[in-house]
Design a protein around this motif. Structure first.
Motif, mmCIF file in Angstrom:
data_model
loop_
_atom_site.group_PDB
_atom_site.id
_atom_site.type_symbol
_atom_site.label_atom_id
_atom_site.label_comp_id
_atom_site.label_asym_id
_atom_site.label_seq_id
_atom_site.Cartn_x
_atom_site.Cartn_y
_atom_site.Cartn_z
ATOM 1 N N SER A 30 -2.037 9.745 7.200
ATOM 2 C CA SER A 30 -0.728 9.286 6.819
ATOM 3 C C SER A 30 -0.542 8.494 5.481
ATOM 4 O O SER A 30 0.417 8.904 4.637
ATOM 5 N N PHE A 31 -1.787 8.029 5.011
ATOM 6 C CA PHE A 31 -1.577 7.628 3.493
ATOM 7 C C PHE A 31 -1.890 8.529 2.614
ATOM 8 O O PHE A 31 -1.459 8.938 1.428
ATOM 9 N N HIS A 32 -2.889 9.551 2.854
ATOM 10 C CA HIS A 32 -3.364 10.813 2.045
ATOM 11 C C HIS A 32 -2.016 11.615 1.797
ATOM 12 O O HIS A 32 -2.130 11.877 0.793
ATOM 13 N N ASN A 33 -1.196 11.656 2.858
ATOM 14 C CA ASN A 33 -0.182 12.638 2.407
ATOM 15 C C ASN A 33 1.122 11.790 2.101
ATOM 16 O O ASN A 33 2.127 12.506 1.981
ATOM 17 N N GLY A 34 0.854 10.344 1.772
ATOM 18 C CA GLY A 34 1.994 9.823 1.334
ATOM 19 C C GLY A 34 3.341 9.419 2.213
ATOM 20 O O GLY A 34 4.264 8.834 1.963
ATOM 21 N N ASN A 35 2.951 9.375 3.592
ATOM 22 C CA ASN A 35 3.660 8.953 4.408
ATOM 23 C C ASN A 35 3.887 7.482 4.808
ATOM 24 O O ASN A 35 4.805 6.793 5.140
ATOM 25 N N TYR A 38 -1.206 3.228 0.997
ATOM 26 C CA TYR A 38 -2.700 2.921 1.386
ATOM 27 C C TYR A 38 -2.486 1.498 1.842
ATOM 28 O O TYR A 38 -3.459 1.003 2.647
ATOM 29 N N GLU A 39 -1.946 0.400 0.942
ATOM 30 C CA GLU A 39 -1.863 -0.843 1.153
ATOM 31 C C GLU A 39 -1.459 -1.203 2.577
ATOM 32 O O GLU A 39 -1.708 -1.939 3.526
ATOM 33 N N ASN A 40 0.024 -0.598 2.976
ATOM 34 C CA ASN A 40 0.382 -0.903 4.164
ATOM 35 C C ASN A 40 -0.387 -0.088 5.202
ATOM 36 O O ASN A 40 -0.715 -0.734 6.299
ATOM 37 N N TYR A 41 -1.097 0.947 4.910
ATOM 38 C CA TYR A 41 -2.095 1.506 6.136
ATOM 39 C C TYR A 41 -3.071 0.514 6.211
ATOM 40 O O TYR A 41 -3.190 0.193 7.494
ATOM 41 N N MET A 42 -3.629 -0.251 5.503
ATOM 42 C CA MET A 42 -4.842 -1.113 5.566
ATOM 43 C C MET A 42 -4.421 -2.462 6.350
ATOM 44 O O MET A 42 -4.980 -3.142 6.732
ATOM 45 N N LYS A 43 -3.040 -2.797 6.056
ATOM 46 C CA LYS A 43 -2.483 -4.041 6.863
ATOM 47 C C LYS A 43 -2.670 -4.056 8.413
ATOM 48 O O LYS A 43 -2.874 -4.926 8.963
#
Length: 429
Positions: A30-35, A38-43
């Motif tokens: 999801s973060f690799h493809n820009g959906n 990265y910061e929100n993913y790690m939250k």
């Protein structure tokens, strides 16, 4: 040499568990493809509690499903480890409310239940800048994307950092293979972003065997693994050697509440039959919620699959690859002594079921789940020419199983064929 337990196994359970279960995004991609950033993913780390995580209950369910082995993610491409690693602070013990070593509890529970224990480990780590220190072999620098840290494409490579990253992987794998008791299988992913030479795969394989000479290794090692791993799209023909088909129950590997596109129990059972017909095994994925519980729809599929296997166990264990689809238009397996054929029917026959090219005379045909005996006859047989003719099993009154009916075809001896180009004797080594 392939371990005998894996050769005999027919069903494994895949578990994709991680912080991605908190939101409604796919694991790592999801973060690799820009959906998502990265910061929100790690939250999502802040919402990962594992508050109802009970791998012993999982093991009980998996055994009811008929599984022989289980594979759980220890670290996906996001780099978030589910175990207490001393080589990175990016783990659920230090970064999430879970605060516990989930892999330790998992391995202990599976071993206690008598299930063979596998661990998924991502070779790539999109959170580690050392992973981005060299480019894929043969790639043009200007074609390489920026990483999550904003490093520009076309920057200078740092092979010293790459060596550090390889050592980091080795250290984490040593932890996984020595800190938790027996690990029977390692399931790698992510090999495609670097070459075998860059990964140092021959040395890597030797290193893993130095930690456990009996560990089974999947194929995602740039050709240095033990067995094939086709994914999502079931093969039309059985791959060479040992193999395992991995697939999801819905469309997602990890838990996503918005993904309601679930396969039916009948579809999963059909896919399982397809795998064993072609001489392989099924690795069926579940995605636990962030608290560690499973969606009830996933549980139902596992229980239905287990119920079907229980009703037809002799057609599953220990059996080998069945007839070709040219001989029988359905799935099948063959007993270890090669004297019993098991035919899988997915619909109620209108009249009869036909089998072609089997020379060995049939002694008896019954429906495996009910014991109902069926009449049979032959057409086109020319014994003096070695032509066996077509076997017709009269099944218009067959009492079918709710999911898939198995016909047990007992032969008068070891199976032989005439496929139109000479006699072939089966060999299920």
């Amino acid at each position: 040499m392939m371990q005998e337990w894996f050769r005999k196994a027919r069903l494994g359970i895949f578990i994709h568990y991680g912080i991605y279960a908190v939101g409604d995004v796919s694991e790592s991609w999801s973060f690799h493809n820009g959906n998502i950033s990265y910061e929100n993913y790690m939250k999502q780390c802040g919402g990962f509690t594992a508050s109802r995580y009970d791998p012993a209950a999982w093991a009980e369910l998996f055994k009811k499903a008929g599984a022989q082995y289980v594979v759980m993610t220890s670290k996906h491409h996001d780099g978030v480890a589910l175990f207490d690693t001393k080589y990175s602070d990016l783990n659920v013990v230090k970064k999430t409310p879970a605060g516990r070593d989930l892999v330790k509890e998992y391995v202990e529970a599976m071993n206690a239940a008598g299930l063979k224990t596998g661990i998924y480990y991502s070779l790539i780590d999109w959170s580690d800048p050392r992973y981005r220190s060299i480019y894929p072999e043969g790639a043009k620098r200007e074609d390489c994307l920026k990483d999550i840290y904003g490093s520009p494409a076309g920057g200078e490579e740092d092979y010293g950092k790459w060596e550090e990253f390889l050592e980091f992987n080795n250290n984490q794998l040593r932890e996984l293979m020595t800190n938790y008791g027996t690990v029977d299988l390692l399931w790698f992913d992510g090999d495609w972003e670097r070459s075998a030479a860059q990964w140092k795969m021959p040395q890597f394989r030797e290193y893993l065997h130095s930690l456990n000479p009996n560990v089974v290794l999947n194929s995602r090692m740039q050709g240095y693994g033990d067995y094939g791993t086709p994914e999502q799209g079931i093969p039309l023909y059985g791959p060479e050697g040992e193999w395992e088909f991995c697939t999801t129950i819905n469309d997602s590997w990890g838990y996503r509440p918005s993904d309601n596109d679930y396969k039916t129990s009948g579809q999963i059972i059909r896919m399982f039959c397809d795998c064993i017909t072609l001489g392989g095994r099924l690795l069926l994925d579940v995605g636990p919620k962030e608290d560690g519980t499973l969606d009830e729809r996933q549980e139902k599929v596992l229980l239905d699959l287990g119920s079907w296997i229980h009703d037809h166990e002799e057609a599953v264990y220990p059996t080998g690859k069945g007839l070709s689809y040219h001989q029988f238009l359905g799935g099948s397996t063959l007993s270890a002594d090669q004297q019993v054929l098991y035919l899988f029917l997915y619909d109620k026959p209108l009249e009869s079921v036909c089998v072609k090219g089997v020379k060995t005379p049939v002694k008896r045909v019954t429906a495996l789940h009910s014991g109902q005996e069926l009449h049979f006859s032959y057409t086109g047989s020319l014994p003096w020419s070695g032509i066996p003719g077509t076997l017709w099993i009269w099944a218009q009154d067959l009492q079918t199983h709710p999911f898939a009916t198995v016909l047990k075809v007992e032969l008068e001896g070891k199976i032989t064929y005439n496929l139109g180009h000479g006699e072939v004797v089966t060999n299920n080594d």
